[in-house]
Design a protein around this motif. Structure first.
Motif, PDB file in Angstrom:
ATOM      1  N   SER A  73       0.814  -1.222   0.000  1.00 11.44           N
ATOM      2  CA  SER A  73       0.000   0.000   0.000  1.00 11.44           C
ATOM      3  C   SER A  73       0.843   1.266   0.000  1.00 11.44           C
ATOM      4  N   ILE A 146     -11.245   8.164   1.196  1.00 10.48           N
ATOM      5  CA  ILE A 146      -9.925   7.544   1.030  1.00 10.48           C
ATOM      6  C   ILE A 146      -8.825   8.599   0.812  1.00 10.48           C
ATOM      7  N   TYR A 164      -3.929  -1.393 -10.044  1.00 12.88           N
ATOM      8  CA  TYR A 164      -3.749  -0.414  -8.989  1.00 12.88           C
ATOM      9  C   TYR A 164      -3.531   0.967  -9.619  1.00 12.88           C
ATOM     10  N   ARG A 174       1.988   6.036  -2.895  1.00 17.09           N
ATOM     11  CA  ARG A 174       0.777   5.465  -2.311  1.00 17.09           C
ATOM     12  C   ARG A 174       0.089   4.597  -3.354  1.00 17.09           C
ATOM     13  N   GLU A 176      -3.331   2.411  -4.439  1.00 24.86           N
ATOM     14  CA  GLU A 176      -4.755   2.157  -4.190  1.00 24.86           C
ATOM     15  C   GLU A 176      -5.278   1.176  -5.237  1.00 24.86           C
ATOM     16  N   ARG A 180     -11.345   0.980  -6.026  1.00 22.97           N
ATOM     17  CA  ARG A 180     -11.726   1.897  -4.949  1.00 22.97           C
ATOM     18  C   ARG A 180     -11.908   3.327  -5.444  1.00 22.97           C
ATOM     19  N   ILE A 181     -11.398   3.612  -6.639  1.00 24.75           N
ATOM     20  CA  ILE A 181     -11.425   4.983  -7.152  1.00 24.75           C
ATOM     21  C   ILE A 181     -12.537   5.093  -8.192  1.00 24.75           C
TER      22      ILE A 181
END
Length: 260
Positions: A73, A146, A164, A174, A176, A180-181
């Motif tokens: 992460s 987030i 990712y 970073r 993610e 999630r986006i």
């Protein structure tokens, strides 16, 4: 840059002369006449000069090295030195360049030129919603849950069957999961408006192929001054000159932006 100052000062003849003759401090300006140089061809050359074989080889190595493991992460220099180095190389290529457009529509708009950039990465992917390994993307809406915000730029990385988005932070990266986006756009080409506050080693500014209310001296100045070392300007010198004569009308300009 002398050209940026002349444009911002409304010095039409001086600005046009500086543009056509490519006379600027330290040779920082290159003019590509749109009647001679097709925008797609010049954008391809620009992208290929930055997203070169070395950049592509790092992307391939990253995908190969992490084909059986997920990305962490957070990527730091101390903990993941080789991975950190690969990410730094990938991001440096993007920091070195950006394509700037006045709007989103038309052959010189962000939609068309981002489509072209994606085809260079992977010509097999036709769905604009499908993200490609190595694609530069930008968050378009705040996601406070987030900690991602409108304008945050990252790179899509495909490893171990997962996608990712990696974002640069100070001395770290970073990571993610893509799912999630919720709101992302390709960002090889962005609007001059979106570029405000950022700087790139070299920019390619694609002017519209016809008269536009967005073509103002303020937009020209902002676009040119995003370049630290070199600004490549593609378009018509006559339209450039018309832009130098035009002040920004902020209420109508905002309305026009929202329509594009």
């Amino acid at each position: 840059m002398y050209l940026a100052k002349a444009a911002n000062d409304g010095e039409v003849d001086q600005a046009k002369g500086l543009l056509v003759n490519c006379k600027d401090s330290l040779g920082q300006v290159e003019y590509l006449d749109s009647t001679v140089h097709k925008v797609n061809d010049t954008v391809k050359s620009f992208l290929k000069s930055h997203l070169n074989d070395n950049w592509k080889s790092v992307l391939r190595k990253l995908k190969s090295d992490y084909k059986n493991q997920a990305l962490p992460s957070i990527i730091t220099r101390a903990q993941k030195s080789e991975l950190f180095s690969m990410m730094s190389t990938i991001f440096q290529a993007h920091h070195n360049m950006r394509i700037l457009c006045l709007g989103h529509q038309g052959p010189s708009g962000t939609i068309s030129l981002n489509k072209l950039a994606r085809e260079l990465l992977d010509s097999k992917v036709k769905d604009p919603a499908k993200r490609i390994h190595g694609e530069l993307v930008m968050v378009t809406r705040n996601q406070n849950d987030i900690g991602l915000f409108n304008g945050d730029a990252g790179i899509v990385i495909n490893c171990a069957g997962h996608k990712y988005v990696v974002f640069p932070l100070e001395n770290t990266f970073r990571v993610e999961p893509l799912e999630r986006i919720h709101h992302l756009d390709s960002a090889f080409a962005i609007s001059v408006h979106k570029s405000q506050g950022s700087e790139y080693v070299e920019i390619f500014m694609a002017l519209p192929d016809r008269k536009s209310k967005l073509l103002t001296r303020e937009i020209l100045y902002t676009g040119i001054t995003r370049a630290k070392k070199k600004a490549i300007i593609h378009g018509s010198v006559e339209l450039f000159g018309e832009g130098v004569t035009r002040f920004v009308d902020r209420p109508s300009a905002l309305s026009t932006w929202l329509e594009l």
